[in-house]
Design an enzyme around this catalytic site. Structure first.
Site, PDB file in Angstrom:
ATOM      1  N   CYS A  48       0.843  -1.186   0.000  1.00 38.31           N
ATOM      2  CA  CYS A  48       0.000   0.000   0.000  1.00 38.31           C
ATOM      3  C   CYS A  48       0.885   1.244   0.000  1.00 38.31           C
ATOM      4  CB  CYS A  48      -0.903  -0.011   1.236  1.00 38.31           C
ATOM      5  SG  CYS A  48      -1.911   1.477   1.409  1.00 38.31           S
ATOM      6  N   CYS A  51       0.490   3.295   3.449  1.00 35.89           N
ATOM      7  CA  CYS A  51       0.940   2.839   4.776  1.00 35.89           C
ATOM      8  C   CYS A  51       2.008   1.751   4.749  1.00 35.89           C
ATOM      9  CB  CYS A  51      -0.242   2.373   5.614  1.00 35.89           C
ATOM     10  SG  CYS A  51      -0.930   0.777   5.097  1.00 35.89           S
ATOM     11  N   CYS A  97      -7.127  -1.294   1.654  1.00 35.37           N
ATOM     12  CA  CYS A  97      -6.043  -1.757   2.511  1.00 35.37           C
ATOM     13  C   CYS A  97      -6.620  -1.984   3.903  1.00 35.37           C
ATOM     14  CB  CYS A  97      -4.921  -0.716   2.551  1.00 35.37           C
ATOM     15  SG  CYS A  97      -3.624  -1.115   3.744  1.00 35.37           S
ATOM     16  N   CYS A 100      -4.966   0.637   6.638  1.00 34.83           N
ATOM     17  CA  CYS A 100      -5.244   2.078   6.684  1.00 34.83           C
ATOM     18  C   CYS A 100      -6.573   2.477   6.034  1.00 34.83           C
ATOM     19  CB  CYS A 100      -4.099   2.869   6.068  1.00 34.83           C
ATOM     20  SG  CYS A 100      -3.952   2.715   4.271  1.00 34.83           S
ATOM     21  N   CYS A 121      -8.139  -5.890  -9.580  1.00 33.41           N
ATOM     22  CA  CYS A 121      -7.806  -4.823 -10.511  1.00 33.41           C
ATOM     23  C   CYS A 121      -7.418  -3.595  -9.686  1.00 33.41           C
ATOM     24  CB  CYS A 121      -9.032  -4.562 -11.379  1.00 33.41           C
ATOM     25  SG  CYS A 121      -8.806  -3.344 -12.655  1.00 33.41           S
TER      26      CYS A 121
END
Length: 134
Positions: A48, A51, A97, A100, A121
């Site tokens: 991510c 984060c 995510c 976060c 995707c």
């Protein structure tokens, strides 16, 4: 929902550039075939961008021909969160995510020829790629 990484909107705006903020925190979508990670083919890890949570192993990436980096499964089921998305007049499954709450993309059941049949995707702007050490 409470996440391990929590920031105010102003803190997110300071941590991300405007394009990243629009995708990660406002559930935007980058234009197809424009993402920096679309053609990335090296072994490594996708995390991510907001984060650093590890999300996808490079060996699960495949060319879905859709214009965005696609993966057939997350690194761990608990690395991502799934949420129903009824925007744009259709029913989709948004992928966030789990650390976060940032928007990553969507998952579709059309990953034909993959071990799971799924196509995660993802927006390149939502991801950070780290190649394996040589």
């Amino acid at each position: 929902m409470t996440y391990e990484v929590e920031r105010t909107e102003d803190q997110w705006r300071q941590a991300l550039n405007p394009e990243e903020f629009q995708v990660l925190r406002r559930a935007g979508t980058e234009r197809p075939f424009t993402g920096a990670l679309l053609e990335e083919a090296r072994p490594g890890m996708y995390s991510c961008r907001a984060c650093g949570n590890e999300l996808f192993a490079a060996q699960t990436k495949f060319d879905a021909g859709c214009g965005w980096p696609s993966f057939w499964e997350p690194l761990r089921p608990e690395a991502v969160e799934h949420r129903e998305d009824r925007s744009l007049g259709m029913r989709r499954v948004e992928v966030l995510c789990a650390k976060c709450g940032s928007h990553l993309g969507h998952v579709f059941p059309d990953g034909y020829g993959t071990p799971t049949g799924d196509r995660y995707c993802m927006n390149s702007l939502s991801l950070e790629f780290t190649p394996n050490a040589a």
